[in-house]
Scaffold this active site. Structure first.
Site, PDB file in Angstrom:
ATOM      1  N   ASN A 140      13.988   9.106  -3.836  1.00  0.00           N
ATOM      2  CA  ASN A 140      15.175   8.254  -3.848  1.00  0.00           C
ATOM      3  C   ASN A 140      16.404   9.102  -4.195  1.00  0.00           C
ATOM      4  O   ASN A 140      16.522   9.598  -5.309  1.00  0.00           O
ATOM      5  CB  ASN A 140      14.957   7.149  -4.895  1.00  0.00           C
ATOM      6  CG  ASN A 140      16.111   6.164  -4.964  1.00  0.00           C
ATOM      7  OD1 ASN A 140      17.178   6.397  -4.394  1.00  0.00           O
ATOM      8  ND2 ASN A 140      15.890   5.064  -5.675  1.00  0.00           N
TER       9      ASN A 140
ATOM     10  N   CYS B 165      22.685   2.764  -5.279  1.00  0.00           N
ATOM     11  CA  CYS B 165      21.978   3.039  -4.020  1.00  0.00           C
ATOM     12  C   CYS B 165      22.605   2.314  -2.825  1.00  0.00           C
ATOM     13  O   CYS B 165      22.301   2.643  -1.680  1.00  0.00           O
ATOM     14  CB  CYS B 165      20.508   2.663  -4.142  1.00  0.00           C
ATOM     15  SG  CYS B 165      19.683   3.529  -5.480  1.00  0.00           S
TER      16      CYS B 165
ATOM     17  N   HIS C 238      17.397   1.739   2.585  1.00  0.00           N
ATOM     18  CA  HIS C 238      17.403   2.623   1.431  1.00  0.00           C
ATOM     19  C   HIS C 238      15.983   3.134   1.196  1.00  0.00           C
ATOM     20  O   HIS C 238      15.008   2.398   1.379  1.00  0.00           O
ATOM     21  CB  HIS C 238      17.910   1.834   0.214  1.00  0.00           C
ATOM     22  CG  HIS C 238      17.849   2.622  -1.042  1.00  0.00           C
ATOM     23  ND1 HIS C 238      18.385   3.880  -1.139  1.00  0.00           N
ATOM     24  CD2 HIS C 238      17.296   2.341  -2.251  1.00  0.00           C
ATOM     25  CE1 HIS C 238      18.169   4.342  -2.358  1.00  0.00           C
ATOM     26  NE2 HIS C 238      17.508   3.436  -3.041  1.00  0.00           N
TER      27      HIS C 238
HETATM   28  O1  UT7 Z   1      16.870   2.276  -5.523  1.00  0.00           O
HETATM   29  C1  UT7 Z   1      16.587   1.088  -6.148  1.00  0.00           C
HETATM   30  C2  UT7 Z   1      15.945   1.422  -7.380  1.00  0.00           C
HETATM   31  N1  UT7 Z   1      14.572   1.684  -7.461  1.00  0.00           N
HETATM   32  C3  UT7 Z   1      13.593   1.040  -6.844  1.00  0.00           C
HETATM   33  O2  UT7 Z   1      13.759   0.313  -5.904  1.00  0.00           O
HETATM   34  C4  UT7 Z   1      12.218   1.238  -7.383  1.00  0.00           C
HETATM   35  C5  UT7 Z   1      11.516  -0.082  -7.561  1.00  0.00           C
HETATM   36  N2  UT7 Z   1      10.206  -0.039  -8.210  1.00  0.00           N
HETATM   37  C6  UT7 Z   1       9.178   0.681  -7.748  1.00  0.00           C
HETATM   38  O3  UT7 Z   1       9.267   1.391  -6.767  1.00  0.00           O
HETATM   39  C7  UT7 Z   1       7.833   0.522  -8.455  1.00  0.00           C
HETATM   40  O4  UT7 Z   1       7.866  -0.604  -9.307  1.00  0.00           O
HETATM   41  C8  UT7 Z   1       7.426   1.777  -9.285  1.00  0.00           C
HETATM   42  C9  UT7 Z   1       7.075   2.899  -8.330  1.00  0.00           C
HETATM   43  C10 UT7 Z   1       8.572   2.197 -10.182  1.00  0.00           C
HETATM   44  C11 UT7 Z   1       6.211   1.466 -10.130  1.00  0.00           C
HETATM   45  O5  UT7 Z   1       5.135   1.005  -9.326  1.00  0.00           O
HETATM   46  P1  UT7 Z   1       4.266  -0.280  -9.775  1.00  0.00           P
HETATM   47  O6  UT7 Z   1       3.221  -0.460  -8.778  1.00  0.00           O
HETATM   48  O7  UT7 Z   1       5.263  -1.398  -9.974  1.00  0.00           O
HETATM   49  O8  UT7 Z   1       3.621   0.226 -11.119  1.00  0.00           O
HETATM   50  P2  UT7 Z   1       3.810  -0.310 -12.618  1.00  0.00           P
HETATM   51  O9  UT7 Z   1       5.180  -0.049 -13.094  1.00  0.00           O
HETATM   52  O10 UT7 Z   1       3.312  -1.719 -12.674  1.00  0.00           O
HETATM   53  O11 UT7 Z   1       2.810   0.594 -13.372  1.00  0.00           O
HETATM   54  C12 UT7 Z   1       1.411   0.466 -13.162  1.00  0.00           C
HETATM   55  C13 UT7 Z   1       0.698   1.430 -14.080  1.00  0.00           C
HETATM   56  C14 UT7 Z   1       1.158   1.339 -15.530  1.00  0.00           C
HETATM   57  O12 UT7 Z   1       0.023   1.557 -16.346  1.00  0.00           O
HETATM   58  P3  UT7 Z   1      -0.721   0.335 -17.058  1.00  0.00           P
HETATM   59  O13 UT7 Z   1       0.342  -0.307 -17.907  1.00  0.00           O
HETATM   60  O14 UT7 Z   1      -1.188  -0.538 -15.952  1.00  0.00           O
HETATM   61  O15 UT7 Z   1      -1.794   1.013 -17.823  1.00  0.00           O
HETATM   62  C15 UT7 Z   1       2.118   2.485 -15.686  1.00  0.00           C
HETATM   63  O16 UT7 Z   1       2.184   2.973 -17.002  1.00  0.00           O
HETATM   64  O17 UT7 Z   1       0.992   2.764 -13.669  1.00  0.00           O
HETATM   65  C16 UT7 Z   1       1.482   3.511 -14.783  1.00  0.00           C
HETATM   66  N3  UT7 Z   1       2.442   4.492 -14.302  1.00  0.00           N
HETATM   67  C17 UT7 Z   1       2.052   5.718 -13.877  1.00  0.00           C
HETATM   68  N4  UT7 Z   1       0.861   6.312 -13.809  1.00  0.00           N
HETATM   69  C18 UT7 Z   1       0.827   7.567 -13.305  1.00  0.00           C
HETATM   70  C19 UT7 Z   1       3.776   4.373 -14.157  1.00  0.00           C
HETATM   71  N5  UT7 Z   1       4.287   5.503 -13.645  1.00  0.00           N
HETATM   72  C20 UT7 Z   1       3.246   6.349 -13.474  1.00  0.00           C
HETATM   73  C21 UT7 Z   1       3.133   7.660 -12.966  1.00  0.00           C
HETATM   74  N6  UT7 Z   1       1.909   8.215 -12.902  1.00  0.00           N
HETATM   75  N7  UT7 Z   1       4.204   8.356 -12.530  1.00  0.00           N
END
Ligand code: UT7
Length: 331
Positions: free
Chosen positions: A288, A118, A258
């Site tokens: 992204n 990225c 980004h």
């Molecule tokens: O370009 C550089 C690379 N990428 C990035 O910069 C992305 C960086 N990370 C992020 O943007 C965020 O961490 C994410 C969007 C990927 C995830 O958001 P989060 O607030 O950190 O959520 P999480 O990973 O802590 O997940 C929270 C909950 C989990 O459930 P439990 O374990 O709390 O029951 C996940 O399983 O949300 C669940 N979850 C979803 N639920 C519905 C994860 N993805 C999804 C989804 N839909 N698509």
């Protein structure tokens, strides 16, 4: 007062290509256990573009490059360097830059890819600046093009909702009346690469060696950790660039970062204490697009007249590698 490098780099043309097919959050609800509400609140993404079979990285890169060249009022034969930033090349070789060069008819012009995920477009801008400064090149085409839909695991809701396809391009040249890149900063941390990676299945498990253990050939990401590192690395890099350029926050008219997640952009501007309204965001429309995010955002901000001559723009990115980069660009 830190010295200001007088690079003279000027963006003389921008272009984009975005596939027509829109994949909405409602469409994703049918693919994985997710919801529009979750995606919107956690990422700010509403929809993303998905390439057809014909819309390869090269195809999209060529279309963006043609528009950038037309806006720059230059022909492909005026180019003396073509750089392409991509993690989704059509082939390992020829490079995407060579493929794009062939389609443009820029025969003989040196062309190569660079890869910093990225951060790839900003790495490319920093590389281009060096060639302009030494006089080794006069007119450089820099393309960021990605077909991430090909490398996303469409069963993994943690990642498949985040990415999209598209391409952006700029033509840069040295202009005597331009102060160009006032300062840049870049870096990498290969030791943390496991947090965000994409394996190359073509480069392992062949003939004489026993097959490599099964390993996913899709994007793998530790989202939470990457989120934290992205905010910190981009804020630190932005501050280093501003310090080197001797500019203050109030001198910056626009931040183009980004586009991975609206919460990352919000956290970044909050950390920098930068007014949110001066920060460009289009992540809600495209998700992204890795190396394509910043050139697409630059093109849109310029087309919407959000960038005026002599404006000081902060460009900042973070991605797999891990890599980061920032630049203060005088428009
Ligand atoms: O370009 C550089 C690379 N990428 C990035 O910069 C992305 C960086 N990370 C992020 O943007 C965020 O961490 C994410 C969007 C990927 C995830 O958001 P989060 O607030 O950190 O959520 P999480 O990973 O802590 O997940 C929270 C909950 C989990 O459930 P439990 O374990 O709390 O029951 C996940 O399983 O949300 C669940 N979850 C979803 N639920 C519905 C994860 N993805 C999804 C989804 N839909 N698509």
């Amino acid at each position: 007062m830190p010295s200001r490098p007088d690079s003279g780099l000027k963006v003389v043309g921008t272009g984009v290509y975005l596939p027509a097919r829109v994949l909405t959050n409602a469409d994703l609800e049918k693919l994985v256990d997710t919801s529009d509400e979750w995606i919107m609140t956690r990422t700010g993404i509403k929809e993303r573009r998905i390439a057809s079979e014909q819309e390869t990285s090269t195809f999209m890169g060529v279309a963006a490059a043609k528009q950038a060249l037309a806006n720059a009022k230059l022909k492909a034969t005026d180019l003396d360097l073509i750089l392409t930033a991509t993690v989704t090349p059509d082939s390992m070789f020829p490079s995407s830059a060579c493929r794009i060069s062939a389609e443009l008819g820029a025969t003989g012009c040196p062309a190569f890819d660079l890869q910093a995920a990225c951060s790839g477009f900003l790495y490319g801008l920093i590389v281009a600046d060096q060639f302009l400064k030494t006089g080794a090149a006069k007119n450089i085409l820099l393309v960021g093009t990605e077909r991430l839909s090909s490398v996303v695991d469409w069963r993994d809701r943690n990642t498949c909702v985040l990415f999209g396809d598209g391409a952006g391009a700029v033509v840069v040249r040295r202009e005597p009346d331009s102060r160009g890149l006032l300062a840049t900063d870049w870096g990498a941390d290969g030791a943390s690469s496991e947090l965000l990676h994409l394996n190359n299945p073509m480069a392992r498990g062949k003939a004489i060696a026993p097959p490599a253990p099964a390993s996913p050939d899709c994007i793998v990401m530790a989202g939470k950790e990457i989120f934290k590192q992205a905010v910190t690395a981009m804020a630190d890099s932005a501050r280093r660039s501003m310090d080197k350029a001797g500019v203050r926050l109030e001198d910056i008219t626009c931040v183009i970062s980004h586009q991975a997640n609206i919460r990352i952009i919000d956290a970044l501007v909050e950390k920098l204490k930068f007014p949110r309204e001066r920060c460009f965001a289009n992540v809600h429309r495209y998700g992204n697009m890795s190396a394509a995010c910043i050139p697409v955002a630059l093109h849109e901000a310029a087309s919407e007249r959000k960038l005026q001559q002599s404006d000081k723009i902060l460009l900042v990115a973070f991605g797999g590698g891990l890599t980061w980069a920032s630049a203060i660009l005088e428009w």
